[in-house]
Every structure is written in C-alpha cells, then in structure tokens.
Design an enzyme around this catalytic site. Sequence first.
Site, PDB file in Angstrom:
ATOM      1  N   CYS A 173     -42.522  24.770  75.199  1.00 43.43           N
ATOM      2  CA  CYS A 173     -42.502  26.127  74.622  1.00 43.43           C
ATOM      3  C   CYS A 173     -43.747  26.386  73.783  1.00 43.43           C
ATOM      4  CB  CYS A 173     -41.236  26.346  73.799  1.00 43.43           C
ATOM      5  SG  CYS A 173     -39.775  26.505  74.853  1.00 43.43           S
ATOM      6  N   CYS A 178     -39.858  22.842  71.285  1.00 41.21           N
ATOM      7  CA  CYS A 178     -40.309  21.752  72.160  1.00 41.21           C
ATOM      8  C   CYS A 178     -41.768  21.965  72.573  1.00 41.21           C
ATOM      9  CB  CYS A 178     -39.405  21.627  73.384  1.00 41.21           C
ATOM     10  SG  CYS A 178     -39.833  22.723  74.747  1.00 41.21           S
ATOM     11  N   ASN A 235     -31.179  29.679  75.098  1.00 42.08           N
ATOM     12  CA  ASN A 235     -31.334  28.633  76.103  1.00 42.08           C
ATOM     13  C   ASN A 235     -30.250  28.774  77.166  1.00 42.08           C
ATOM     14  OD1 ASN A 235     -29.700  27.789  73.901  1.00 42.08           O
ATOM     15  ND2 ASN A 235     -30.033  25.623  74.328  1.00 42.08           N
ATOM     16  N   ILE A 236     -30.658  28.467  78.392  1.00 39.14           N
ATOM     17  CA  ILE A 236     -29.799  28.636  79.571  1.00 39.14           C
ATOM     18  C   ILE A 236     -29.884  27.334  80.364  1.00 39.14           C
ATOM     19  CG2 ILE A 236     -29.390  30.004  81.656  1.00 39.14           C
ATOM     20  CD1 ILE A 236     -30.950  32.323  80.210  1.00 39.14           C
ATOM     21  N   GLU A 237     -28.811  26.559  80.335  1.00 32.63           N
ATOM     22  CA  GLU A 237     -28.843  25.217  80.936  1.00 32.63           C
ATOM     23  C   GLU A 237     -28.360  25.231  82.380  1.00 32.63           C
ATOM     24  OE1 GLU A 237     -26.808  22.783  78.008  1.00 32.63           O
ATOM     25  OE2 GLU A 237     -28.607  22.801  76.736  1.00 32.63           O
ATOM     26  N   CYS A 239     -35.514  27.015  77.760  1.00 34.36           N
ATOM     27  CA  CYS A 239     -35.345  27.125  76.306  1.00 34.36           C
ATOM     28  C   CYS A 239     -35.298  28.589  75.871  1.00 34.36           C
ATOM     29  CB  CYS A 239     -36.521  26.474  75.588  1.00 34.36           C
ATOM     30  SG  CYS A 239     -36.565  24.679  75.698  1.00 34.36           S
ATOM     31  N   GLU A 279     -36.995  30.084  73.513  1.00 32.14           N
ATOM     32  CA  GLU A 279     -38.305  30.681  73.256  1.00 32.14           C
ATOM     33  C   GLU A 279     -38.926  31.214  74.539  1.00 32.14           C
ATOM     34  OE1 GLU A 279     -37.086  27.763  72.373  1.00 32.14           O
ATOM     35  OE2 GLU A 279     -38.004  26.970  70.549  1.00 32.14           O
TER      36      GLU A 279
HETATM   37  N1  THU Z   1     -33.916  23.978  73.145  1.00 28.95           N
HETATM   38  C1  THU Z   1     -34.384  25.255  72.978  1.00 28.95           C
HETATM   39  O1  THU Z   1     -33.897  26.192  73.609  1.00 28.95           O
HETATM   40  N2  THU Z   1     -35.376  25.449  72.089  1.00 28.95           N
HETATM   41  C2  THU Z   1     -35.874  24.495  71.252  1.00 28.95           C
HETATM   42  O2  THU Z   1     -36.729  24.806  70.421  1.00 28.95           O
HETATM   43  C3  THU Z   1     -35.385  23.109  71.334  1.00 28.95           C
HETATM   44  C4  THU Z   1     -34.469  22.825  72.461  1.00 28.95           C
HETATM   45  C5  THU Z   1     -32.787  23.771  74.062  1.00 28.95           C
HETATM   46  C6  THU Z   1     -33.054  23.029  75.336  1.00 28.95           C
HETATM   47  C7  THU Z   1     -31.663  22.521  75.667  1.00 28.95           C
HETATM   48  O3  THU Z   1     -30.934  23.563  76.294  1.00 28.95           O
HETATM   49  C8  THU Z   1     -31.038  22.272  74.318  1.00 28.95           C
HETATM   50  O4  THU Z   1     -31.782  23.035  73.390  1.00 28.95           O
HETATM   51  C9  THU Z   1     -31.030  20.809  73.889  1.00 28.95           C
HETATM   52  O5  THU Z   1     -32.302  20.263  73.967  1.00 28.95           O
END
Ligand code: THU
Length: 137
Positions: A91, A88, A42-44, A53, A55
């Site tokens: 995804c 989520c 994940n890259i915020e 996310c 995935e």
């Molecule tokens: N996130 C994912 O990358 N994959 C998931 O299956 C659930 C959530 C990330 C999104 C965000 O960067 C962090 O987790 C918190 O929600």
Amino acid sequence: MDNGLLMQEAIKARTKAYTPYSHFGVGAALLDSEGHVHHGCNIENAAYTPGNCAERTAMFSAIAGGQKPRSFKAMAIVGDTEGPIAPCGVCRQVMYELCEPDMKVILGNLKGDLLETTVAELLPWAFGPSDLNNVKK
Ligand code: THU
C-alpha cells in the site's frame, strides 16, 4: 476537513470490511480535491493472495470514480491495533504512485490514537515513476 473528521470516515469505512479469514478489519478514507471522501475497506479471499487492503481499495475506487491520480489531499487509515496502524509495504508503494509524496496520511486506531505523517515519510528511498525516465524507448 480536519484529521478527526477524516478518521471518523475511516471508522465508517471499516464497518464495510470483508474479513472472514483474518477477522482484522481496516478502514481508509481518502479526501479528494473537491472535498469528497472515498471509502476503502479490506476485502479478503479464500485463496488469500487476491485479497485487497483498505488503502488500495480507497485509492482504486476514487480513481475508478473519475478522480485524477495525485490529486488527493489526505488519507486516514484505522484498524484495531495497539498503536496507530502501520500500512503494509504494498500500500505504501501504491500511495507513492497515486498520491503526491507530501500528501498527509493520518494513522489511527479504535482507541483514538492519531499519528500524522506523509507518503514520503512512509516510504523513504521509494522507487517511483521518475525512476523509469532513463529507459530507452
Ligand atoms: N490490512 C489492510 O487492509 N491495511 C493495512 O494497513 C494492514 C493490513 C489488511 C490485509 C488483511 O485483510 C488484514 O488486514 C490482515 O492483514
């Protein structure tokens, strides 16, 4: 490649997560038809919604690298969750578009819990490419 090995790749992918806001790292490892593994993390973003996310990063990266949509064999996903991580809804929808419905999805956590499921099980009653077949062109 067995479930445990693909999960090890997801754990490696998770170390690359960029999560200055949630501090919740997620890793994904996508196995392609030639046996190569594509990492996703994940890259915020400071504006929150542009974040991606793990995935989707894995699927988009594999396709940008030349892999064909729906040619994948399996995906492993991991987070530091109590039980196996739950992907989520966004995804799940993207998996339904870019992976076969019966593709194996391995959900895990850092404690070693593993759950094997499929894209179709994760998104029952999915809206997918065939639902657009009746559109008049
Ligand atoms: N996130 C994912 O990358 N994959 C998931 O299956 C659930 C959530 C990330 C999104 C965000 O960067 C962090 O987790 C918190 O929600």
